[in-house]
Design an enzyme around this catalytic site. Sequence first.
Site, PDB file in Angstrom:
ATOM      1  N   LYS A  81       0.837  -1.207   0.000  1.00 18.89           N
ATOM      2  CA  LYS A  81       0.000   0.000   0.000  1.00 18.89           C
ATOM      3  C   LYS A  81       0.871   1.254   0.000  1.00 18.89           C
ATOM      4  O   LYS A  81       1.932   1.300   0.619  1.00 18.89           O
ATOM      5  CB  LYS A  81      -0.909  -0.021   1.233  1.00 18.89           C
ATOM      6  CG  LYS A  81      -1.886   1.138   1.331  1.00 18.89           C
ATOM      7  CD  LYS A  81      -2.733   0.998   2.591  1.00 18.89           C
ATOM      8  CE  LYS A  81      -3.753   2.128   2.733  1.00 18.89           C
ATOM      9  NZ  LYS A  81      -4.600   1.974   3.939  1.00 18.89           N
ATOM     10  N   SER A 162      -9.357   1.889   3.107  1.00 17.38           N
ATOM     11  CA  SER A 162      -8.534   2.653   2.183  1.00 17.38           C
ATOM     12  C   SER A 162      -7.546   1.811   1.388  1.00 17.38           C
ATOM     13  O   SER A 162      -6.927   2.293   0.445  1.00 17.38           O
ATOM     14  CB  SER A 162      -7.779   3.741   2.943  1.00 17.38           C
ATOM     15  OG  SER A 162      -6.921   3.186   3.933  1.00 17.38           O
ATOM     16  N   SER A 186      -9.865  -0.496   7.098  1.00 19.34           N
ATOM     17  CA  SER A 186      -9.147  -0.288   5.846  1.00 19.34           C
ATOM     18  C   SER A 186      -8.440  -1.516   5.303  1.00 19.34           C
ATOM     19  O   SER A 186      -7.971  -1.500   4.172  1.00 19.34           O
ATOM     20  CB  SER A 186      -8.146   0.862   5.991  1.00 19.34           C
ATOM     21  OG  SER A 186      -8.831   2.092   6.051  1.00 19.34           O
TER      22      SER A 186
END
Length: 498
Positions: A81, A162, A186
């Site tokens: 990420k 996210s 997330s």
Amino acid sequence: MEIDTLTIAGALDQFACGDLSAVELCQACLDRIAEIDTAGPTLRAVLELNPDALTDAEACDRARRSGAPVPPLNGIPIFVKDSIDTTGHMMTTAGSIAMIGNYAPRDAVVVARLRQAGAVVLGKTNMTEWSYMRSARTCSGWSSRGGQIRNPHVLDRTPSGSSGGSAVAVATSMCLGALGAEVDGSVVRPSSANGIVGIKPTVGLVSRTGVMPVAAPQDTVGPMARTVADVARLLTVLAGPDPEDPATMVDATPQAPDFTTFLVDGALKGARIGVARDLMGTHEGVDKVIDDAIDTLRDLGAEIVDPAIGAWTPFFGEAETELCLYGFKDGINRYLAAHPKSPMKSLADVIAFNRANADRTLQYFPQDLFERAEAKGGLNDEAYLKAKEECRRMSRTDGIDKVLATHRLDAIVAPTDGTPPWAIDLLVGDHIVGGCSAPPAMAGYPHVTVPAGKCHGLPVALSFFGPAWQDGKLLGYAYAFEQATHARPVPAFKPTVA
């Protein structure tokens, strides 16, 4: 090579017998990315590729040919990420064009552990910009740097966030695993929305050093993969103490085990599993899938307590919002100060950049959370300390701990998301209704999500959460369920539900 069904264990076996090389697997992933992310349905899950990926894969093959013992993930392609630091000509930007040029001075500890285990870092994944902390009206999966990520099952549906890019990359076989990061939902929500397995570990099990923070009491990194076994392998590599992260060094932190040892078919026999019925009821299709899953748990030998009611908090409740606003300001300022190549030196700089570049950064959403966070004081403020205590009370003392003790439970189950993935809406933002991410996130307790079925062609997932440091036990429950159901959906790339 059937990359859609290839697991980490399967790839390692093929490496060992010479049927597959790390270079071949890495190239297959790169080809897949070019086919469906850059072109084709244009998923926008990938922000940046590692220019050294094939070179790193070649080194893995040389190490294997040498005959010397190879590390446990040797040659396995992994995405990271974009809020997690990586070296090797890759930036860390949290999806924001304000952070272009932020080359980290060193890998995050979790990335360093992946590399030490032989994993090939393929690149960085797109994400909800600044981990939802820019605006209360954010659209999951959108960032000013990467654009809007799309759900590969139905393209006009949310990838959630996210860590949406990581989840989409895993679901579509652009990699064999990925790292996400969570403060509340997330990791587990995008895993659910894209039909894969994810774990939000107990806070303190995995280092956060080199990860852009939101709120330290809840922040953690979590692995994502297509099977429970792959997630367990990744967590085994990631877990362990880090002197730079005090949460991993507390007296209560146990020695990290090999999490694959918990993966047995009979793991659910005799386990007392509570149903968080008050976290259901927002969508009849989701409830049907979860009720069928509960029947499966019962068939597998679990003792079902239904309902097991708790004082659950709503997603992003007032106390949690306060915790995150204070925590984000403090954490992001410390992060930026430790990154000499970052073009931004403070949250105030980011706010000013967005104002000056509103046509590229604020065209869909304001930066109201940024501005509220900037107005906060330090972490010694009474308001922050009160919010921190209130979050712990609601989620632990009056929440998970109380339910577990009252019903003598080993774990609690609920739908990860209360509805199927909603339609992407850049004008209004997300339509999040229900779900169970908040209680274990606020408590800092482990949370595993595993595919349970589909509703209108969209993934629905079952969550297991429970007390601190029971990550392995929860993975075992999820594994037993997964092996009985094999419910992981294959992306169909449909343009719309209709």
